[in-house]
Design an enzyme around this catalytic site. Sequence first.
Site, PDB file in Angstrom:
ATOM      1  N   LYS A 140      -7.860  -4.147   6.607  1.00  0.00           N
ATOM      2  CA  LYS A 140      -6.396  -4.112   6.548  1.00  0.00           C
ATOM      3  C   LYS A 140      -5.756  -4.602   7.827  1.00  0.00           C
ATOM      4  O   LYS A 140      -6.107  -4.184   8.923  1.00  0.00           O
ATOM      5  CB  LYS A 140      -5.962  -2.668   6.279  1.00  0.00           C
ATOM      6  CG  LYS A 140      -4.475  -2.439   6.408  1.00  0.00           C
ATOM      7  CD  LYS A 140      -3.794  -2.242   5.093  1.00  0.00           C
ATOM      8  CE  LYS A 140      -2.290  -2.134   5.261  1.00  0.00           C
ATOM      9  NZ  LYS A 140      -1.600  -1.569   4.138  1.00  0.00           N
ATOM     10  N   ASP A 149       1.192   3.225  -3.120  1.00  0.00           N
ATOM     11  CA  ASP A 149       1.615   3.501  -1.749  1.00  0.00           C
ATOM     12  C   ASP A 149       2.112   4.936  -1.588  1.00  0.00           C
ATOM     13  O   ASP A 149       3.030   5.194  -0.802  1.00  0.00           O
ATOM     14  CB  ASP A 149       2.672   2.501  -1.256  1.00  0.00           C
ATOM     15  CG  ASP A 149       2.756   2.495   0.269  1.00  0.00           C
ATOM     16  OD1 ASP A 149       1.888   3.104   0.926  1.00  0.00           O
ATOM     17  OD2 ASP A 149       3.692   1.887   0.814  1.00  0.00           O
ATOM     18  N   HIS A 201      -0.134  -5.477   5.343  1.00  0.00           N
ATOM     19  CA  HIS A 201       1.235  -4.944   5.401  1.00  0.00           C
ATOM     20  C   HIS A 201       2.088  -6.108   5.893  1.00  0.00           C
ATOM     21  O   HIS A 201       2.082  -6.429   7.086  1.00  0.00           O
ATOM     22  CB  HIS A 201       1.321  -3.745   6.359  1.00  0.00           C
ATOM     23  CG  HIS A 201       2.698  -3.161   6.417  1.00  0.00           C
ATOM     24  ND1 HIS A 201       3.021  -1.937   5.876  1.00  0.00           N
ATOM     25  CD2 HIS A 201       3.860  -3.666   6.900  1.00  0.00           C
ATOM     26  CE1 HIS A 201       4.320  -1.716   6.042  1.00  0.00           C
ATOM     27  NE2 HIS A 201       4.845  -2.747   6.670  1.00  0.00           N
ATOM     28  N   HIS A 220      -3.773   1.127  -3.596  1.00  0.00           N
ATOM     29  CA  HIS A 220      -3.173   1.386  -2.273  1.00  0.00           C
ATOM     30  C   HIS A 220      -2.636   2.816  -2.256  1.00  0.00           C
ATOM     31  O   HIS A 220      -1.586   3.103  -2.824  1.00  0.00           O
ATOM     32  CB  HIS A 220      -2.018   0.399  -2.010  1.00  0.00           C
ATOM     33  CG  HIS A 220      -1.350   0.586  -0.688  1.00  0.00           C
ATOM     34  ND1 HIS A 220      -1.062  -0.474   0.145  1.00  0.00           N
ATOM     35  CD2 HIS A 220      -0.904   1.685  -0.036  1.00  0.00           C
ATOM     36  CE1 HIS A 220      -0.462  -0.021   1.235  1.00  0.00           C
ATOM     37  NE2 HIS A 220      -0.356   1.283   1.143  1.00  0.00           N
ATOM     38  N   HIS A 226       2.383  -3.775  -1.440  1.00  0.00           N
ATOM     39  CA  HIS A 226       3.733  -3.253  -1.696  1.00  0.00           C
ATOM     40  C   HIS A 226       4.816  -4.320  -1.513  1.00  0.00           C
ATOM     41  O   HIS A 226       5.674  -4.201  -0.652  1.00  0.00           O
ATOM     42  CB  HIS A 226       4.035  -2.000  -0.853  1.00  0.00           C
ATOM     43  CG  HIS A 226       3.574  -2.017   0.578  1.00  0.00           C
ATOM     44  ND1 HIS A 226       3.924  -3.008   1.468  1.00  0.00           N
ATOM     45  CD2 HIS A 226       2.789  -1.168   1.277  1.00  0.00           C
ATOM     46  CE1 HIS A 226       3.381  -2.750   2.634  1.00  0.00           C
ATOM     47  NE2 HIS A 226       2.677  -1.646   2.547  1.00  0.00           N
ATOM     48  N   HIS A 254      -2.377   6.572   0.364  1.00  0.00           N
ATOM     49  CA  HIS A 254      -2.649   7.316   1.605  1.00  0.00           C
ATOM     50  C   HIS A 254      -3.010   8.744   1.214  1.00  0.00           C
ATOM     51  O   HIS A 254      -2.191   9.459   0.651  1.00  0.00           O
ATOM     52  CB  HIS A 254      -1.409   7.350   2.504  1.00  0.00           C
ATOM     53  CG  HIS A 254      -0.923   5.991   2.884  1.00  0.00           C
ATOM     54  ND1 HIS A 254      -1.240   5.378   4.077  1.00  0.00           N
ATOM     55  CD2 HIS A 254      -0.153   5.096   2.212  1.00  0.00           C
ATOM     56  CE1 HIS A 254      -0.682   4.171   4.118  1.00  0.00           C
ATOM     57  NE2 HIS A 254      -0.015   3.976   3.002  1.00  0.00           N
TER      58      HIS A 254
HETATM   59  O1  DOR Z   1       6.357   4.004   3.826  1.00  0.00           O
HETATM   60  C1  DOR Z   1       5.238   3.833   4.277  1.00  0.00           C
HETATM   61  N1  DOR Z   1       4.428   4.858   4.619  1.00  0.00           N
HETATM   62  N2  DOR Z   1       4.821   2.584   4.456  1.00  0.00           N
HETATM   63  C2  DOR Z   1       3.677   2.307   5.066  1.00  0.00           C
HETATM   64  O2  DOR Z   1       3.386   1.162   5.232  1.00  0.00           O
HETATM   65  C3  DOR Z   1       2.815   3.382   5.595  1.00  0.00           C
HETATM   66  C4  DOR Z   1       3.070   4.659   4.939  1.00  0.00           C
HETATM   67  C5  DOR Z   1       2.496   5.816   5.711  1.00  0.00           C
HETATM   68  O3  DOR Z   1       1.319   5.774   6.062  1.00  0.00           O
HETATM   69  O4  DOR Z   1       3.224   6.770   5.968  1.00  0.00           O
HETATM   70 ZN    ZN Z   2       0.864   2.193   2.520  1.00  0.00          ZN
END
Ligand code: DOR
Ligand code: ZN
Length: 349
Positions: free
Chosen positions: A103, A252, A140, A17, A178, A19
Site C-alpha cells: 500500500k 473502508d 490512497h 479494503h 475509495h 481497517h
Molecule cells: O477516512 C479514512 N480513515 N480514510 C483513510 O484513508 C484512513 C482511515 C483510517 O485509517 O482511519
Molecule cells: Zn482506508
Amino acid sequence: MSKLLKKITIIKPDDWHVHLRDNEILKKISQYTGKFYKRAIIMPNLDQPITNCLKSMSYRRRILNSMKPNTTFKPLMICYLTKKTSPEELKQGFAKKIFVGAKLYPKCSTTNSKNGIKHIKEIYHLLKIMENIKMPLLIHGEETDPNIDIYDREAKFIENTLIPLRKHFPELKIILEHVTTEEAISYIKESNSSYLAGTITPHHLMLNRNNMFSNGIQPYLYCLPLLKRKKHQIALRNAISSGSKHFFLGSDSAPHFHQNKINNFGCAGIFNAPSSLLCYVSIFEEINALKYFQSFCSENGPNFYNMPINKETITLVKKPHKILKKINIGNNVIIPFLAGKKLDWSIES
Ligand code: DOR
Ligand code: ZN
C-alpha cells in the site's frame, strides 16, 4: 395471500479494503466483517504500521484469534510501503503469500500515514519489483500539497502522480482505493485496463458533501477522501450501475473512538462494518442495478486480484434492520455509520 419476502442470494462477498485496527478494538469489531465477508484486505496503517513479514504474520494471527471459533474468514494482508521497505522482504512476502499486495500512503494523507511516501520516486525501485513479480499496488490517491484544495486532491493525484506512474510501470497492477470523483471514475473507465481498478465505499455512494454539513457539522461523516459534490456521487452510482468490471467493493470501514472523533483535531474515518453490505444492497436496489450486485461484491475483486471466487453464498432479505447505536470498549465507545437508523435489508438468519 401473503406477500412474498423479497430475497437475494449472492456468492459470499469480499471486502477489498477494511481497517480492523488492533487489540481491544479488533476484538470487538472483527465479527462484523467476518459475518458478511469471506475475505478482506486488511489495511496496514496501525499505530505501528505493518511494514514487514513478521509483523504481518503476527497481526494476521491476532485477527484470526479475535474471530468467532470455527470462522472460515480469511484476512488478506498488505505491506505498508515506506522508503525503507526492504525489496527482499517485499519479494519474499509476496512469494510466500504473506502479503497479497502493498500500500502506498502519501505521507500525511490520512490516519497513521506519517511513515508514508513523500515523493513517489523514493519507491520507484520497489514498484519495479512489484511490476515484475505481479504484486498489486493499493493506493490512497490524494495529493498532499497543502496548496491544493482538499476537494481536488484525488483529481490532482491522478494527473500529477498516477498518470506518470502508469506510464513508467505499464504492467503494474494498481487499485485506486475509495474513489470519490467523476475524474477517477472516468480515468479508470477510459483506461479500460486489466492493470487498473477502483474500489467504492458505501458512504461515498450514499452521501455527498452537503450531508456533512446538514443540521450542523457532522463529524461522523468525516472521512478521507472527503465526501464530494453530488455530481461526483452520481458518477460513482453510474459506475456501479454500468456493471463495469473495473470497480468492486471496498468498505473502508475505519473505526475511531468517539473521543478521537469529537475532538479539536477529529479523526477521519467511518465505521460501517455492521451495515456495509446492507447499505450496498439498498443502493443497488435504489438505482435499479441489482443485476450487477453480485459482480461488484463477489466477482470483480477476485478476478482483478487473480484469486478464486468464493463458493459459499449469503442471502439478504428485504426486512427492516436497525443498526446498532454504539459499541462499548472499556471506557470508550465507537459509533457506527447510521447508528440507530433503519435499513430496508437484513441478512437472513
Ligand atoms: O477516512 C479514512 N480513515 N480514510 C483513510 O484513508 C484512513 C482511515 C483510517 O485509517 O482511519
Ligand atoms: Zn482506508
